[in-house]
Design an enzyme around this catalytic site. Structure first.
Site, PDB file in Angstrom:
ATOM      1  N   GLU A  22      44.715  86.051 -11.271  1.00  0.00           N
ATOM      2  CA  GLU A  22      43.652  86.850 -11.891  1.00  0.00           C
ATOM      3  C   GLU A  22      43.905  88.293 -11.500  1.00  0.00           C
ATOM      4  O   GLU A  22      45.030  88.642 -11.160  1.00  0.00           O
ATOM      5  CB  GLU A  22      42.282  86.344 -11.412  1.00  0.00           C
ATOM      6  CG  GLU A  22      42.111  86.351  -9.902  1.00  0.00           C
ATOM      7  CD  GLU A  22      40.744  85.872  -9.439  1.00  0.00           C
ATOM      8  OE1 GLU A  22      39.792  85.840 -10.230  1.00  0.00           O
ATOM      9  OE2 GLU A  22      40.626  85.562  -8.232  1.00  0.00           O
ATOM     10  N   HIS A  73      31.614  81.905  16.015  1.00  0.00           N
ATOM     11  CA  HIS A  73      32.168  81.467  14.723  1.00  0.00           C
ATOM     12  C   HIS A  73      31.472  80.218  14.187  1.00  0.00           C
ATOM     13  O   HIS A  73      31.291  80.066  12.982  1.00  0.00           O
ATOM     14  CB  HIS A  73      33.667  81.160  14.854  1.00  0.00           C
ATOM     15  CG  HIS A  73      34.527  82.377  14.971  1.00  0.00           C
ATOM     16  ND1 HIS A  73      34.422  83.273  16.012  1.00  0.00           N
ATOM     17  CD2 HIS A  73      35.510  82.858  14.167  1.00  0.00           C
ATOM     18  CE1 HIS A  73      35.306  84.252  15.846  1.00  0.00           C
ATOM     19  NE2 HIS A  73      35.977  84.022  14.730  1.00  0.00           N
ATOM     20  N   TYR A  86      27.943  86.083  -3.240  1.00  0.00           N
ATOM     21  CA  TYR A  86      27.253  87.053  -4.071  1.00  0.00           C
ATOM     22  C   TYR A  86      27.446  86.742  -5.549  1.00  0.00           C
ATOM     23  O   TYR A  86      28.247  85.892  -5.922  1.00  0.00           O
ATOM     24  CB  TYR A  86      27.712  88.475  -3.746  1.00  0.00           C
ATOM     25  CG  TYR A  86      29.064  88.863  -4.315  1.00  0.00           C
ATOM     26  CD1 TYR A  86      30.250  88.362  -3.783  1.00  0.00           C
ATOM     27  CD2 TYR A  86      29.158  89.726  -5.415  1.00  0.00           C
ATOM     28  CE1 TYR A  86      31.478  88.722  -4.306  1.00  0.00           C
ATOM     29  CE2 TYR A  86      30.384  90.093  -5.944  1.00  0.00           C
ATOM     30  CZ  TYR A  86      31.546  89.586  -5.382  1.00  0.00           C
ATOM     31  OH  TYR A  86      32.761  89.937  -5.915  1.00  0.00           O
ATOM     32  N   LEU A 106      38.630  83.088  -9.243  1.00  0.00           N
ATOM     33  CA  LEU A 106      37.187  82.971  -9.402  1.00  0.00           C
ATOM     34  C   LEU A 106      36.948  82.639 -10.881  1.00  0.00           C
ATOM     35  O   LEU A 106      37.397  83.386 -11.759  1.00  0.00           O
ATOM     36  CB  LEU A 106      36.488  84.289  -9.068  1.00  0.00           C
ATOM     37  CG  LEU A 106      34.981  84.164  -9.257  1.00  0.00           C
ATOM     38  CD1 LEU A 106      34.366  83.424  -8.076  1.00  0.00           C
ATOM     39  CD2 LEU A 106      34.324  85.503  -9.441  1.00  0.00           C
ATOM     40  N   LYS A 112      32.751  82.837  -4.605  1.00  0.00           N
ATOM     41  CA  LYS A 112      32.433  84.263  -4.794  1.00  0.00           C
ATOM     42  C   LYS A 112      31.891  84.792  -3.470  1.00  0.00           C
ATOM     43  O   LYS A 112      30.684  84.955  -3.269  1.00  0.00           O
ATOM     44  CB  LYS A 112      31.457  84.469  -5.961  1.00  0.00           C
ATOM     45  CG  LYS A 112      31.505  85.894  -6.507  1.00  0.00           C
ATOM     46  CD  LYS A 112      30.916  85.977  -7.889  1.00  0.00           C
ATOM     47  CE  LYS A 112      30.732  87.415  -8.363  1.00  0.00           C
ATOM     48  NZ  LYS A 112      31.955  88.183  -8.551  1.00  0.00           N
ATOM     49  N   ARG A 160      26.758  79.106 -10.491  1.00  0.00           N
ATOM     50  CA  ARG A 160      27.972  79.421  -9.718  1.00  0.00           C
ATOM     51  C   ARG A 160      27.608  79.802  -8.277  1.00  0.00           C
ATOM     52  O   ARG A 160      28.316  79.437  -7.336  1.00  0.00           O
ATOM     53  CB  ARG A 160      28.757  80.559 -10.384  1.00  0.00           C
ATOM     54  CG  ARG A 160      30.052  80.866  -9.639  1.00  0.00           C
ATOM     55  CD  ARG A 160      30.921  81.854 -10.374  1.00  0.00           C
ATOM     56  NE  ARG A 160      30.297  83.161 -10.468  1.00  0.00           N
ATOM     57  CZ  ARG A 160      30.829  84.179 -11.147  1.00  0.00           C
ATOM     58  NH1 ARG A 160      31.968  84.036 -11.787  1.00  0.00           N
ATOM     59  NH2 ARG A 160      30.209  85.347 -11.198  1.00  0.00           N
TER      60      ARG A 160
HETATM   61  N1  PDD Z   1      33.816  90.673 -10.216  1.00  0.00           N
HETATM   62  N2  PDD Z   1      37.685  87.405 -10.543  1.00  0.00           N
HETATM   63  C1  PDD Z   1      37.265  88.168  -9.516  1.00  0.00           C
HETATM   64  C2  PDD Z   1      38.093  88.226  -8.278  1.00  0.00           C
HETATM   65  C3  PDD Z   1      36.063  88.898  -9.627  1.00  0.00           C
HETATM   66  O1  PDD Z   1      35.626  89.641  -8.599  1.00  0.00           O
HETATM   67  C4  PDD Z   1      35.317  88.830 -10.840  1.00  0.00           C
HETATM   68  C5  PDD Z   1      34.030  89.576 -11.019  1.00  0.00           C
HETATM   69  C6  PDD Z   1      35.809  88.020 -11.886  1.00  0.00           C
HETATM   70  C7  PDD Z   1      35.075  87.876 -13.189  1.00  0.00           C
HETATM   71  O2  PDD Z   1      33.898  87.107 -13.035  1.00  0.00           O
HETATM   72  P1  PDD Z   1      32.635  87.321 -13.995  1.00  0.00           P
HETATM   73  O3  PDD Z   1      33.129  87.202 -15.381  1.00  0.00           O
HETATM   74  O4  PDD Z   1      31.719  86.222 -13.617  1.00  0.00           O
HETATM   75  O5  PDD Z   1      32.086  88.695 -13.702  1.00  0.00           O
HETATM   76  C8  PDD Z   1      36.988  87.307 -11.689  1.00  0.00           C
HETATM   77  C9  PDD Z   1      32.495  91.257 -10.143  1.00  0.00           C
HETATM   78  C10 PDD Z   1      32.025  91.847 -11.413  1.00  0.00           C
HETATM   79  C11 PDD Z   1      32.414  92.200  -8.942  1.00  0.00           C
HETATM   80  O6  PDD Z   1      32.830  91.761  -7.878  1.00  0.00           O
HETATM   81  O7  PDD Z   1      31.915  93.314  -9.072  1.00  0.00           O
END
Ligand code: PDD
Length: 290
Positions: free
Chosen positions: A180, A103, A34, A204, A148, A53
């Site tokens: 993170e 699977h 996603y 991520l 992601k 990405r």
């Molecule tokens: N989340 N790390 C994780 C685990 C994340 O889920 C996200 C973003 C980020 C930051 O990525 P970006 O800057 O590309 O949004 C880092 C999104 C917003 C979500 O799952 O809602």
């Protein structure tokens, strides 16, 4: 109340008219990827980078991308015609609907494509001015955090730990190093230098992370990308969260202790200003993607 319009496999439909098979591998296995793209006044912030990405995530899980980046951008534009103003666009692609649960990756399946929008909830002025509280926890997720993936149970359980105590995020530590947070990237500042964890499989790689690295370079803010031991996190002058919905947000309390002097610090304020200027330039350019 009218039902919002969403995208489902090439069609724009009211959200409540979209039905997905229980055999969809997204439902059965969490077998999908996603993106979340922020939109300011009709313009995607780094839309192209988000779809690049998405491609990397799809390559990692061996899923053929049904669209080129240009096609994706066009599909989002069409959806945005129904959603003016500042929005979050949510895009999900799963491996599709096989005849039975197995699977092993099925061949020749059409992926399921779903997109929806909801109003973008940017941080409040109060959050920007005072910062937010976070807790830390052990990073108990898998070793492919660079994907992601919609399999987010590890992130969901990590986030709930902070929700349980009324905190904004759970900052994760693996083997003594900062990775993170449950749904954001984390930066720290020590002696005026911003530090970001390495771009590896344990985080991520945020589109906002990359934008901040670029804005720091353009704005002459010192920034290093390198492993950050837990002790540096705990003795940091500043800690920030970054994501497509949080933008850049100061963490002023970590595990109940003040970060630095307990106020958003000067490097944060500089980066926040650079980010807001970038957004303003984007809005001024109208529909031209940045
Ligand atoms: N989340 N790390 C994780 C685990 C994340 O889920 C996200 C973003 C980020 C930051 O990525 P970006 O800057 O590309 O949004 C880092 C999104 C917003 C979500 O799952 O809602």
């Amino acid at each position: 109340m009218t039902t919002p319009i969403a995208h489902f496999n090439g069609q724009l439909l009211p959200l409540d008219k979209i039905h997905i098979s229980p055999l969809d591998r997204g439902f059965i296995f969490g077998d999908g990827v996603y993106e979340v793209i922020p939109v300011y006044g009709g313009t995607m912030l780094r839309g192209r980078e988000h779809f690049e990405r998405l491609q990397r995530s799809m390559d990692e899980i061996r899923l053929d991308n049904p669209h080129t980046v240009d096609e994706w951008m066009g599909l989002v534009e069409k959806l945005l015609e129904h959603h003016p103003g500042n929005q979050s666009v949510y895009i999900q692609v799963t491996r599709g609907v096989p005849p039975k649960r197995d699977h092993v990756l099925p061949k020749g399946l059409a992926p399921t494509v779903f997109m929806m929008c909801y109003p973008l909830a940017s941080p409040s002025r109060e959050q920007v001015e005072n910062g937010v509280a976070c807790i830390t926890a052990r990073d108990f997720r898998w070793e492919k955090c660079n994907i992601k993936s919609t399999s987010l149970l590890g992130n969901v359980l990590a986030r709930q730990l902070s929700a349980d105590v009324g905190a904004t995020e759970t900052v994760l530590i693996r083997d003594g190093f900062l990775t993170e947070a449950s749904a954001s990237n984390v930066f720290v500042v020590k002696d005026g230098v911003a530090l970001a964890p390495p771009r590896d499989h344990l985080i991520l790689l945020g589109i906002t992370y990359d934008l901040l690295v670029k804005l720091a370079a353009d704005g002459a803010v010192r920034l290093e990308v390198r492993p950050i031991p837990e002790v540096e996190l705990r003795s940091a002058d500043e800690v920030w969260l970054t994501s497509s919905t949080k933008e850049v947000l100061a963490v002023t309390k970590l595990d109940g202790q003040p970060v630095g002097d307990g106020r958003p610090g000067p490097v944060f304020r500089r980066m926040h200003a650079l980010f807001q200027e970038h957004k303003a330039r984007l809005a001024a350019r109208g529909k031209v993607p940045a």
